[in-house]
Design a protein around this motif. Structure first.
Motif, PDB file in Angstrom:
ATOM      1  N   UNK A   1       0.838  -1.201   0.000  1.00 12.40           N
ATOM      2  CA  UNK A   1       0.000   0.000   0.000  1.00 12.40           C
ATOM      3  C   UNK A   1       0.876   1.254   0.000  1.00 12.40           C
ATOM      4  N   UNK A   2       1.917   1.204   0.823  1.00 10.23           N
ATOM      5  CA  UNK A   2       2.809   2.362   0.891  1.00 10.23           C
ATOM      6  C   UNK A   2       4.164   1.902   1.386  1.00 10.23           C
ATOM      7  N   UNK A   3       5.209   2.477   0.828  1.00  8.95           N
ATOM      8  CA  UNK A   3       6.536   2.129   1.313  1.00  8.95           C
ATOM      9  C   UNK A   3       7.327   3.418   1.500  1.00  8.95           C
ATOM     10  N   UNK A   4       8.045   3.507   2.587  1.00  6.79           N
ATOM     11  CA  UNK A   4       8.811   4.719   2.841  1.00  6.79           C
ATOM     12  C   UNK A   4       9.518   4.628   4.180  1.00  6.79           C
ATOM     13  N   UNK A   5      10.271   5.658   4.521  1.00 10.52           N
ATOM     14  CA  UNK A   5      10.911   5.722   5.824  1.00 10.52           C
ATOM     15  C   UNK A   5       9.826   5.685   6.893  1.00 10.52           C
ATOM     16  N   UNK A   6      10.185   5.124   8.042  1.00 12.74           N
ATOM     17  CA  UNK A   6       9.203   4.985   9.114  1.00 12.74           C
ATOM     18  C   UNK A   6       8.487   6.284   9.415  1.00 12.74           C
ATOM     19  N   UNK A   7       9.265   7.341   9.569  1.00  9.20           N
ATOM     20  CA  UNK A   7       8.702   8.620   9.937  1.00  9.20           C
ATOM     21  C   UNK A   7       7.783   9.169   8.848  1.00  9.20           C
ATOM     22  N   UNK A   8       8.224   8.944   7.605  1.00  3.24           N
ATOM     23  CA  UNK A   8       7.461   9.411   6.445  1.00  3.24           C
ATOM     24  C   UNK A   8       6.084   8.748   6.395  1.00  3.24           C
ATOM     25  N   UNK A   9       6.097   7.417   6.591  1.00  2.21           N
ATOM     26  CA  UNK A   9       4.843   6.683   6.537  1.00  2.21           C
ATOM     27  C   UNK A   9       3.941   7.098   7.696  1.00  2.21           C
ATOM     28  N   UNK A  10       4.564   7.358   8.837  1.00  2.00           N
ATOM     29  CA  UNK A  10       3.777   7.751  10.001  1.00  2.00           C
ATOM     30  C   UNK A  10       3.177   9.149   9.808  1.00  2.00           C
ATOM     31  N   UNK A  11       3.991  10.048   9.279  1.00  2.00           N
ATOM     32  CA  UNK A  11       3.517  11.429   9.181  1.00  2.00           C
ATOM     33  C   UNK A  11       2.718  11.695   7.919  1.00  2.00           C
ATOM     34  N   UNK A  12       2.986  10.952   6.880  1.00  3.89           N
ATOM     35  CA  UNK A  12       2.253  11.175   5.625  1.00  3.89           C
ATOM     36  C   UNK A  12       1.674   9.894   5.070  1.00  3.89           C
ATOM     37  N   UNK A  13       0.772   9.269   5.808  1.00  8.84           N
ATOM     38  CA  UNK A  13       0.132   8.080   5.262  1.00  8.84           C
ATOM     39  C   UNK A  13      -0.682   8.454   4.036  1.00  8.84           C
ATOM     40  N   UNK A  14      -0.787   7.530   3.084  1.00  9.22           N
ATOM     41  CA  UNK A  14      -1.528   7.869   1.872  1.00  9.22           C
ATOM     42  C   UNK A  14      -2.964   7.400   1.927  1.00  9.22           C
ATOM     43  N   UNK A  15      -3.268   6.489   2.869  1.00  2.00           N
ATOM     44  CA  UNK A  15      -4.646   6.023   2.923  1.00  2.00           C
ATOM     45  C   UNK A  15      -5.094   5.912   4.374  1.00  2.00           C
ATOM     46  N   UNK A  16      -6.398   5.851   4.544  1.00  2.00           N
ATOM     47  CA  UNK A  16      -6.949   5.698   5.884  1.00  2.00           C
ATOM     48  C   UNK A  16      -6.439   4.410   6.511  1.00  2.00           C
ATOM     49  N   UNK A  17      -6.249   3.380   5.654  1.00  2.00           N
ATOM     50  CA  UNK A  17      -5.751   2.094   6.157  1.00  2.00           C
ATOM     51  C   UNK A  17      -4.369   2.244   6.773  1.00  2.00           C
ATOM     52  N   UNK A  18      -3.476   2.895   6.052  1.00  2.33           N
ATOM     53  CA  UNK A  18      -2.112   3.077   6.559  1.00  2.33           C
ATOM     54  C   UNK A  18      -2.136   3.958   7.803  1.00  2.33           C
ATOM     55  N   UNK A  19      -2.930   5.043   7.741  1.00  2.91           N
ATOM     56  CA  UNK A  19      -2.994   5.975   8.864  1.00  2.91           C
ATOM     57  C   UNK A  19      -3.444   5.264  10.128  1.00  2.91           C
ATOM     58  N   UNK A  20      -4.329   4.297   9.963  1.00  2.00           N
ATOM     59  CA  UNK A  20      -4.853   3.626  11.137  1.00  2.00           C
ATOM     60  C   UNK A  20      -4.004   2.438  11.538  1.00  2.00           C
ATOM     61  N   UNK A  21      -3.215   1.893  10.588  1.00  2.67           N
ATOM     62  CA  UNK A  21      -2.404   0.730  10.926  1.00  2.67           C
ATOM     63  C   UNK A  21      -1.122   1.137  11.625  1.00  2.67           C
TER      64      UNK A  21
END
Lengths: 373, 307
Positions: A225-245
């Motif tokens: 769904x999304x790949x990136x640095x830990x901080x990047x994924x945490x601060x800029x999730x691309x979907x509600x799924x990632x944001x909540x996971x």
């Protein structure tokens, strides 16, 4: 930890997955054409709920599952047709998977003896690997006489003794308690850096992924769904799924009503207006979700004047003391539930309590616009 | 639990004690029928047999007063009886070795194959047990005799112009014994393999072991408890077989079972028959104890606790 694996610094493997797929005989898609690259020496976490295909992906890299399509390249060379025992990888299993009938030393020596290394060298190198995980004193014990943490260290020594360049970890710390898990995470990270190993880690624990990994690939339904640095994924999730996971998020469904330079104005389904100044790729009129992290919400007593564009009043339903933080759960008119965490140290005389109305505010630059679902 | 010791413990409620006693009583009650049955119909006859084996009878069949070891001396001094004993042990050992060799692939298929395959293999294995032993033996005799099915196939396919005579040899007995005792070897080994965590085998393969080395270094040693049970079952059952050696072995290669039958039914020498039976029991028991002892020493390291 002292490192003295004698040879020159082992350089980690460069791993590339290209269109890797696994379709099971019943037609179930386990992994759906994923592309992924892991740089030498990098720790990558495959994160996702159970059934998302992360373990299948790892097992395909190990050779324990045959891919239906796609390539697995290590330093540019395909290993897909290579049998498991020729791939020269290290692997840690959730249940340690030590050989119960062999001593700790024999467990560690196993990989070397399979490689036809001379007896004297086997003993020397196995003891060296045990020293590396600080278990030299337990060399003659049987695995079952060891604690879970010690068993996983033995498994680690067994996996690195033949100097693989890629270490695969399948929920390696899942069976350990929290304290031990945290110290093992740091230890693994350090070891990887010092040995220059590339690591691919499978976990469903977002905290473990954030602590251990450089980059995180969030998987869902066999896809990344999304790949990136830990901080990047945490601060800029691309979907509600990632944001909540990864972490928890307050998710509000909204529609983009206007864009003015950096500022996006959204309107929630309840008619409230929300401003965001973060980057996103959505257009006017798109149905999206707004994600706000609980730690970015500040609370003020009801009636205080709104200090920014993003402000909502809600009824406190629960206030939960969590040690460092206080988790305040609020219900906004219209039914949306919010949670915000405030550091206990910063709560003054007025602490929100259940039944009170409080005003929530959060900055527009912490308001993330993500795709719905 | 020792109920008599409980008064020293503080505050034992009478209800608890009653419950404990009731639990113990019901346990005894559950075991009692089977124990009583075995005592009356197994232990007592065996004791009788052992007693009978140290008596002697006159030619007319009247028992002589007093005890004697003559029956046993006769067993060991007569070359014929000793040869039969050795043949029985050899056949039993061969049967258990061949059965173990055939059992491993089947056990792996049952333990590691899919549920469909496991069921198919199990049913195929157990099927011979559903056929009466006499019928099964005559079936084998029809296959193995000089003009039988096997000879026909060998000739027809040109594999052998003069097929070996198998019927009425130890080979025929061995084939029939392995055929029917195979499930007793496969099942315990399959259970033992099923208990091995698959990730342990995977760890071995990732660490550089081929499938063969994984089997030799991990699967096989961890399945030894199952092998011990299976091999002793095959050994004991073959050593005690009577119908199959009788029908397929013929008069040229009698086993102890055949010998016992001759003494008891044909010659009516019950004391000597009892002595042979006692010897059979003792030898089978001894071989099993030694074998299981050797194996358990190998795996007591990880079944019996760490040092």
């Amino acid at each position: 930890m002292k490192i003295n694996i004698s040879d020159a610094q082992i350089r980690g493997a460069h791993v590339q997955l290209e269109g890797l797929s696994k379709v099971y005989s019943g037609g179930t898609v386990g992994v759906d054409a994923i592309d992924l690259a892991v740089a030498p020496g990098e720790i990558l976490a495959l994160l996702g709920p159970s059934g998302c295909g992360k373990t299948t992906t790892l097992r395909m890299i190990a050779g324990l599952i045959t891919p239906s399509a796609g390539e697995i390249l290590i330093d540019g060379t395909s290993i897909v047709s290579l049998p498991v025992h020729r791939r020269n990888l290290g692997m840690l299993f959730q249940n340690y998977a030590l050989f119960p009938h062999m001593s700790v030393l024999d467990n560690v020596a196993f990989g070397l003896s399979m490689r036809g290394v001379a007896k004297a060298e086997i003993a020397e190198r196995s003891r060296e690997a045990l020293r590396l995980v600080q278990l030299e004193a337990l060399a003659d014990r049987l695995p079952k006489a060891l604690s879970g943490g010690q068993q996983q260290r033995v498994a680690l020594a067994r996996a690195i003794v033949y100097r693989p360049r890629l270490l695969l970890l399948d929920e390696p710390l899942g069976a350990l308690d929290k304290k031990l898990r945290e110290s093992m995470q740091l230890e693994l990270r350090q070891l990887c850096a010092q040995l220059g190993l590339t690591m691919v880690l499978v976990t469903h624990d977002q905290e473990e992924a954030l602590t251990l990994a450089d980059r995180i690939a969030v998987m869902r339904g066999g896809r990344i769904e999304q790949v990136g640095l830990g901080r990047e994924v945490y601060e800029h999730p691309i979907s509600a799924f990632v944001a909540n996971f990864i972490g928890t998020s307050n998710l509000v469904d909204a529609r983009i009503v206007s864009r003015d330079g950096d500022v996006t104005v959204l309107e929630t389904d309840q008619g409230q207006s929300i401003h965001s100044t973060t980057r996103h790729g959505f257009a006017l009129g798109d149905a999206v979700t707004v994600s706000i992290r609980p730690e970015h919400v500040t609370l003020a007593p009801s009636g205080a004047s709104a200090s920014g564009p993003n402000s909502l009043e809600g009824l406190v339903t629960q206030a939960v003391f969590k040690g460092q933080n206080l988790a305040i759960h609020l219900r906004v008119p219209g039914g949306a539930d919010f949670v915000c965490t405030i550091p206990v140290a910063m709560t003054g005389s007025a602490v929100p309590a259940a039944g009170q109305i409080w005003r929530m505010t959060w900055p527009a630059d912490r308001t993330i616009v993500v795709s719905r679902a | 639990m020792n109920v008599a010791a409980t008064p020293t413990l503080p505050r034992i409620e009478p209800a608890m004690l009653a419950q404990l006693l009731r639990g113990k009583a019901s346990g005894v009650a559950l075991v009692l029928p089977a124990t009583a049955f075995l005592a009356v119909f197994f232990v007592w006859p065996v004791l009788q047999m052992i007693v009978l084996s140290v008596t002697q009878q006159r030619v007319e069949g009247v028992l002589i007063e007093g005890w004697t070891l003559d029956n046993y001396l006769r067993l060991f001094c007569n070359d014929l009886y000793f040869r039969v004993l050795l043949r029985t042990l050899r056949l039993a050992a061969a049967s258990s070795v061949v059965a173990v060799l055939l059992a491993y692939p089947l056990a792996i298929a049952i333990a590691r194959g899919g549920p469909g395959l496991a069921r198919l293999v199990t049913i195929t294995l157990v099927a011979p047990l559903l056929v009466n032993v006499v019928v099964r033996s005559y079936g084998w005799s029809a296959i193995l005799n000089n003009a039988g099915a096997l000879a026909y196939v060998l000739k027809a396919t040109g594999l052998s112009a003069s097929p070996p005579a198998l019927l009425y040899t130890e080979w025929a007995v061995l084939i029939a014994c392995v055929h029917v005792y195979l499930p007793f070897v496969v099942m315990p080994i399959a259970t033992a393999i099923g208990r091995i965590d698959p990730s342990v085998e995977e760890a071995a393969r990732v660490a550089g072991a081929s499938r063969m080395m994984t089997f030799l270094r991990v699967t096989f040693p961890l399945s030894l408890p199952g092998l011990a049970v299976g091999a002793s079952l095959a050994f004991s059952l073959t050593a005690a077989a009577y119908v199959m050696p009788q029908i397929l072995g013929g008069n040229f290669s009698p086993l102890l079972g055949t010998l016992i039958e001759q003494q008891v039914l044909t010659l009516s020498d019950w004391p000597f028959g009892a002595a042979i039976s006692t010897l059979l029991i003792i030898v089978v028991l001894a071989v099993n104890l030694v074998f299981i002892g050797l194996l358990s020493r190998r795996f007591s390291r990880w079944t019996g606790g760490a040092k």
